[in-house]
Design a protein around this motif. Structure first.
Motif, PDB file in Angstrom:
ATOM      1  N   ARG A 193       0.861  -1.194   0.000  1.00 32.92           N
ATOM      2  CA  ARG A 193       0.000   0.000   0.000  1.00 32.92           C
ATOM      3  C   ARG A 193       0.891   1.235   0.000  1.00 32.92           C
ATOM      4  NH1 ARG A 193      -4.811  -2.135  -1.317  1.00 32.92           N
ATOM      5  NH2 ARG A 193      -5.852  -3.237   0.378  1.00 32.92           N
TER       6      ARG A 193
ATOM      7  N   ILE B 187      -5.188  -3.245   8.998  1.00 38.04           N
ATOM      8  CA  ILE B 187      -4.889  -4.236   7.942  1.00 38.04           C
ATOM      9  C   ILE B 187      -5.060  -3.680   6.529  1.00 38.04           C
ATOM     10  CG2 ILE B 187      -7.192  -5.278   8.169  1.00 38.04           C
ATOM     11  CD1 ILE B 187      -6.004  -7.908   7.187  1.00 38.04           C
TER      12      ILE B 187
ATOM     13  N   TRP C 172       1.721  -7.342   7.927  1.00 42.08           N
ATOM     14  CA  TRP C 172       0.451  -7.563   7.211  1.00 42.08           C
ATOM     15  C   TRP C 172       0.110  -9.057   7.170  1.00 42.08           C
ATOM     16  CZ3 TRP C 172       0.010 -10.313   2.509  1.00 42.08           C
ATOM     17  CH2 TRP C 172      -1.293 -10.368   2.004  1.00 42.08           C
TER      18      TRP C 172
ATOM     19  N   ARG D 196      -3.353 -10.737   8.114  1.00 39.07           N
ATOM     20  CA  ARG D 196      -4.150 -11.360   7.043  1.00 39.07           C
ATOM     21  C   ARG D 196      -4.445 -12.828   7.364  1.00 39.07           C
ATOM     22  NH1 ARG D 196      -6.890  -9.619   2.136  1.00 39.07           N
ATOM     23  NH2 ARG D 196      -7.482 -11.600   1.281  1.00 39.07           N
TER      24      ARG D 196
ATOM     25  N   GLY E 243     -16.658  -3.767   6.978  1.00 32.84           N
ATOM     26  CA  GLY E 243     -17.829  -4.535   6.579  1.00 32.84           C
ATOM     27  C   GLY E 243     -19.156  -3.815   6.636  1.00 32.84           C
TER      28      GLY E 243
ATOM     29  N   THR F  75     -19.915  -0.696   3.505  1.00 32.59           N
ATOM     30  CA  THR F  75     -19.799  -1.327   2.188  1.00 32.59           C
ATOM     31  C   THR F  75     -21.052  -2.163   1.884  1.00 32.59           C
ATOM     32  OG1 THR F  75     -18.524  -2.979   3.390  1.00 32.59           O
ATOM     33  CG2 THR F  75     -17.275  -1.466   2.027  1.00 32.59           C
TER      34      THR F  75
ATOM     35  N   VAL G 121     -18.499  -0.100  -4.644  1.00 30.15           N
ATOM     36  CA  VAL G 121     -18.355   0.854  -3.523  1.00 30.15           C
ATOM     37  C   VAL G 121     -17.027   1.602  -3.551  1.00 30.15           C
ATOM     38  CG1 VAL G 121     -19.866  -0.432  -1.971  1.00 30.15           C
ATOM     39  CG2 VAL G 121     -17.436  -0.832  -1.869  1.00 30.15           C
TER      40      VAL G 121
ATOM     41  N   HIS H  98      -2.788  -0.089  -4.758  1.00 34.29           N
ATOM     42  CA  HIS H  98      -1.730  -1.064  -4.465  1.00 34.29           C
ATOM     43  C   HIS H  98      -0.399  -0.385  -4.794  1.00 34.29           C
ATOM     44  CE1 HIS H  98      -4.126  -5.099  -4.703  1.00 34.29           C
ATOM     45  NE2 HIS H  98      -4.933  -4.117  -4.319  1.00 34.29           N
TER      46      HIS H  98
ATOM     47  N   SER I 182     -15.367  -5.677  -7.719  1.00 33.21           N
ATOM     48  CA  SER I 182     -15.812  -4.810  -6.626  1.00 33.21           C
ATOM     49  C   SER I 182     -15.102  -5.110  -5.320  1.00 33.21           C
ATOM     50  CB  SER I 182     -17.313  -4.987  -6.390  1.00 33.21           C
ATOM     51  OG  SER I 182     -17.992  -4.095  -7.201  1.00 33.21           O
ATOM     52  N   PHE I 183     -14.558  -6.326  -5.204  1.00 34.58           N
ATOM     53  CA  PHE I 183     -13.848  -6.685  -3.982  1.00 34.58           C
ATOM     54  C   PHE I 183     -12.339  -6.566  -4.171  1.00 34.58           C
ATOM     55  CE2 PHE I 183     -17.943  -8.912  -3.656  1.00 34.58           C
ATOM     56  CZ  PHE I 183     -18.343  -8.534  -2.381  1.00 34.58           C
ATOM     57  N   GLY I 184     -11.900  -5.885  -5.230  1.00 37.37           N
ATOM     58  CA  GLY I 184     -10.479  -5.741  -5.495  1.00 37.37           C
ATOM     59  C   GLY I 184      -9.927  -7.016  -6.115  1.00 37.37           C
ATOM     60  N   ALA I 185      -8.594  -7.174  -6.032  1.00 35.55           N
ATOM     61  CA  ALA I 185      -7.944  -8.337  -6.662  1.00 35.55           C
ATOM     62  C   ALA I 185      -6.576  -8.549  -6.038  1.00 35.55           C
ATOM     63  CB  ALA I 185      -7.813  -8.099  -8.161  1.00 35.55           C
TER      64      ALA I 185
ATOM     65  N   ARG J  55      -4.378  -8.607  -1.802  1.00 32.67           N
ATOM     66  CA  ARG J  55      -5.106  -7.720  -0.897  1.00 32.67           C
ATOM     67  C   ARG J  55      -6.608  -7.779  -1.157  1.00 32.67           C
ATOM     68  NH1 ARG J  55      -0.897  -4.685   1.969  1.00 32.67           N
ATOM     69  NH2 ARG J  55      -2.561  -3.990   3.349  1.00 32.67           N
TER      70      ARG J  55
ATOM     71  N   CYS K 272     -10.503  -8.315  -0.987  1.00 38.92           N
ATOM     72  CA  CYS K 272     -11.330  -8.255   0.221  1.00 38.92           C
ATOM     73  C   CYS K 272     -11.368  -9.611   0.930  1.00 38.92           C
ATOM     74  CB  CYS K 272     -12.745  -7.844  -0.168  1.00 38.92           C
ATOM     75  SG  CYS K 272     -13.874  -7.855   1.230  1.00 38.92           S
TER      76      CYS K 272
HETATM   77  C1  HEM Z   1     -20.165  -5.437  -0.189  1.00 36.38           C
HETATM   78  C2  HEM Z   1     -19.265  -5.461   0.770  1.00 36.38           C
HETATM   79  C3  HEM Z   1     -17.779  -5.241   0.584  1.00 36.38           C
HETATM   80  C4  HEM Z   1     -17.078  -4.708  -0.458  1.00 36.38           C
HETATM   81  C5  HEM Z   1     -17.636  -4.206  -1.788  1.00 36.38           C
HETATM   82  C6  HEM Z   1     -15.669  -4.721  -0.086  1.00 36.38           C
HETATM   83  C7  HEM Z   1     -14.645  -4.254  -0.895  1.00 36.38           C
HETATM   84  C8  HEM Z   1     -13.300  -4.269  -0.535  1.00 36.38           C
HETATM   85  C9  HEM Z   1     -12.223  -3.765  -1.364  1.00 36.38           C
HETATM   86  C10 HEM Z   1     -12.384  -3.112  -2.733  1.00 36.38           C
HETATM   87  C11 HEM Z   1     -11.055  -3.986  -0.698  1.00 36.38           C
HETATM   88  C12 HEM Z   1      -9.642  -3.634  -1.180  1.00 36.38           C
HETATM   89  C13 HEM Z   1      -9.119  -4.736  -2.104  1.00 36.38           C
HETATM   90  C14 HEM Z   1      -7.813  -4.417  -2.786  1.00 36.38           C
HETATM   91  O1  HEM Z   1      -6.974  -3.707  -2.235  1.00 36.38           O
HETATM   92  O2  HEM Z   1      -7.591  -4.894  -3.926  1.00 36.38           O
HETATM   93  C15 HEM Z   1     -11.392  -4.612   0.561  1.00 36.38           C
HETATM   94  C16 HEM Z   1     -10.479  -4.980   1.518  1.00 36.38           C
HETATM   95  C17 HEM Z   1     -10.809  -5.577   2.727  1.00 36.38           C
HETATM   96  N1  HEM Z   1     -12.070  -5.968   3.134  1.00 36.38           N
HETATM   97 FE1  HEM Z   1     -13.798  -5.719   2.118  1.00 36.38          FE
HETATM   98  N2  HEM Z   1     -15.566  -5.263   1.157  1.00 36.38           N
HETATM   99  C18 HEM Z   1     -16.824  -5.600   1.614  1.00 36.38           C
HETATM  100  C19 HEM Z   1     -17.139  -6.196   2.817  1.00 36.38           C
HETATM  101  C20 HEM Z   1     -16.235  -6.644   3.745  1.00 36.38           C
HETATM  102  C21 HEM Z   1     -16.562  -7.365   4.968  1.00 36.38           C
HETATM  103  C22 HEM Z   1     -17.973  -7.789   5.392  1.00 36.38           C
HETATM  104  C23 HEM Z   1     -15.391  -7.580   5.627  1.00 36.38           C
HETATM  105  C24 HEM Z   1     -15.147  -8.287   6.941  1.00 36.38           C
HETATM  106  C25 HEM Z   1     -15.901  -8.199   7.978  1.00 36.38           C
HETATM  107  C26 HEM Z   1     -14.322  -7.018   4.825  1.00 36.38           C
HETATM  108  C27 HEM Z   1     -12.986  -7.058   5.156  1.00 36.38           C
HETATM  109  C28 HEM Z   1     -11.964  -6.544   4.378  1.00 36.38           C
HETATM  110  C29 HEM Z   1     -10.565  -6.540   4.803  1.00 36.38           C
HETATM  111  C30 HEM Z   1     -10.015  -7.089   6.112  1.00 36.38           C
HETATM  112  C31 HEM Z   1      -9.840  -5.925   3.759  1.00 36.38           C
HETATM  113  C32 HEM Z   1      -8.354  -5.634   3.754  1.00 36.38           C
HETATM  114  C33 HEM Z   1      -7.572  -6.649   2.958  1.00 36.38           C
HETATM  115  C34 HEM Z   1      -6.072  -6.380   2.951  1.00 36.38           C
HETATM  116  O3  HEM Z   1      -5.628  -5.238   2.756  1.00 36.38           O
HETATM  117  O4  HEM Z   1      -5.331  -7.362   3.120  1.00 36.38           O
HETATM  118  N3  HEM Z   1     -14.873  -6.456   3.695  1.00 36.38           N
HETATM  119  N4  HEM Z   1     -12.760  -4.801   0.634  1.00 36.38           N
END
Ligand code: HEM
Length: 451
Positions: free
Chosen positions: A29, A46, A55, A59, A227, A230, A290, A297, A363-366, A369, A371
């Motif tokens: 990051r 995190i 990290w 993780r 969580g 989002t 979102v 990254h 939407s959850f990245g790739a 890292r 999600c």
């Molecule tokens: C619709 C719901 C959600 C969306 C759209 C979302 C989206 C994302 C995105 C875009 C990232 C960054 C990915 C990247 O850097 O490539 C992320 C990271 C993360 N998300 Fe989510 N998220 C959601 C829900 C949640 C929930 C419910 C949790 C856990 C309770 C969660 C835990 C995390 C964590 C811990 C990271 C950090 C990962 C890292 O940097 O190693 N997320 N999320």
């Protein structure tokens, strides 16, 4: 701004190659002095910490908590909270915005800390939203001087730099909230109140995971942050999507009617039998991600790609907005769930070369890292979308409801719909009765999470 290379990836093929295949060097990051040094020092956040040993420990701990089995064990409380949300929508449809936001926070509060957030106005839900709003607002571009691009700015005395005092105040607020939540879990466990929450498990594993109290408290708090907004944002966007495409909503309702009839609302075990609804969820994630521009990254080693030299220190974004609007998507600006029935990626191309590593959604990245909470989030989304769609008719109060991202959405850290004027009415007296009875039947589930 400043001497910084930035690369924006607008196609899933580039994301696959760089984030997924070359994850060992594209998973750090960027510098974040305010987030990582002033507010969450000691590598506790995190989402923000650089790639490396610190990290990895966080993780690994989070992945153990959020594996399929552990997440699915939270279904009873997710279902109970969703049932409460339906009850609240019956009683007070105009308060839909807060009911949805309460749901998403309450589910995480119970999963992570084993506690209830029964009302949107309950002190814990309010406190969490306040701490989170403060934190995300100070990290927004322009909220503070560019201390990462121009590190000399960090040495301006606090007297001339109000942002330093603000950062200190946010640290104090977050710290006391996260520690209070962790301590409450310890006290409850000591009293014999055990819910199987994530925090109980992190605390129990402390000798094994080697995390000190500071890291444990922040891990819990940050899961809450990651969580709640989002999940709420996607649920609200789903409502906007189906208002903009009533035929899709009718199709989703028919699918649910065929499966559940009118005698019960859908439950977790139904979710695998709802392909159209799943297409609606994936389409909402595509239509209104979102984090539309992606979370940055950082490249940690010089690299070459398609004739370009990318120096170490380049910031790389996987631009979900553009990836999801590639010309492969027919009428990409419109909410059309059917696209995910024809092809699991939603694209028009039927036979594609090398789809391995292609993600159904960005939407959850790739990459490494990506999600960590995707499964938990998808369970919540599907369950709520299923119940809402089964039990309510939904339409815009105005003939042309505004779904435009420029006017109908907030542009903060988490991109979210603003309040909109919507009619939410039970589909029949029978649907109302079912929701009321189901809510009463969930009281024993809530009881485990109450003091
Ligand atoms: C619709 C719901 C959600 C969306 C759209 C979302 C989206 C994302 C995105 C875009 C990232 C960054 C990915 C990247 O850097 O490539 C992320 C990271 C993360 N998300 Fe989510 N998220 C959601 C829900 C949640 C929930 C419910 C949790 C856990 C309770 C969660 C835990 C995390 C964590 C811990 C990271 C950090 C990962 C890292 O940097 O190693 N997320 N999320």
């Amino acid at each position: 701004m400043g001497p910084q290379n930035v690369v924006i990836l607008n196609s899933w093929k580039h994301v696959r190659e760089l984030f997924d295949r070359r994850g060992a060097i594209y998973s750090s990051r960027p510098e974040n002095h305010i987030g990582n040094d002033l507010i969450c020092p000691g590598q506790t956040h995190i989402l923000l910490v650089p790639y490396g040993a610190g990290w990895r420990v966080l993780r690994k701990t989070v992945q153990a908590l959020l594996n399929v089995k552990a997440v699915d064990s939270m279904v009873p409380i997710q279902n109970a909270e969703a049932t409460q949300t339906m009850y609240q929508l019956l009683r007070d449809p105009d308060g839909y915005y807060d009911h949805i936001r309460r749901y998403s926070t309450a589910v995480i509060l119970s999963s992570v800390f084993g506690q209830r957030g029964a009302e949107f106005n309950s002190p814990k839900v309010r406190a969490l939203y306040h701490a989170q709003d403060q934190f995300t607002s100070i990290l927004e571009p322009g909220a503070t001087p560019p201390v990462d691009a121009f590190p000399l700015l960090r040495y301006i005395p606090q007297f001339f730099a109000s942002w330093k005092a603000k950062a200190k105040a946010i640290r104090a607020e977050q710290h006391s909230l996260y520690f209070a939540l962790m301590e409450e879990t310890k006290t409850r466990v000591a009293k014999g109140i055990v819910t199987g929450s994530f925090m109980e498990r992190i605390l129990k594993d402390q000798p094994k995971n080697g995390l000190d109290d500071e890291h444990v408290a922040y891990l819990g708090g940050i899961l809450m942050e990651a969580g709640s907004d989002t999940t709420a944002s996607i649920l609200l966007s789903y409502m906007l999507g189906i208002i903009s495409n009533p035929a899709a909503f009718a199709e989703a309702q028919s699918e649910l009617d065929r499966l559940c009839g009118t005698g019960r609302s859908p439950v977790f075990d139904d979710l695998d039998n709802l392909p159209y609804l799943r297409a609606c969820m994936t389409e909402t994630l595509r239509w209104r991600p979102v984090a539309p521009g992606g979370i940055p990254h950082l490249l940690i080693q010089d690299d070459n790609y398609e004739g370009y030299h990318l120096p170490k220190g380049t910031i790389v974004f996987a631009n979900a907005w553009s990836i999801h609007r590639d010309q492969e998507y027919r009428s990409g600006d419109e909410f059309i769930p059917e696209r995910f029935l024809n092809n699991k990626f939603g694209s028009q191309v039927s036979k594609e070369e090398g789809n391995d590593y292609r993600r159904v959604t960005y939407s959850f990245g790739a990459g490494r890292r990506v999600c960590a909470g995707q499964r938990l989030a998808e369970n919540s989304l599907m369950l709520n979308m299923a119940k809402i769609t089964w039990g309510f008719d939904i339409s815009g109060k105005d003939r042309d409801i505004d779904t435009d991202v420029k006017t109908a959405y907030t542009d903060g850290f988490v991109f979210s719909p603003k309040r909109f004027a919507v009619n939410i009415t039970p589909r029949s007296e029978r649907h109302r009765e079912v929701f009321e009875a189901e809510f009463q039947a969930q009281r024993h589930v809530f009881a485990r999470y109450e003091d």
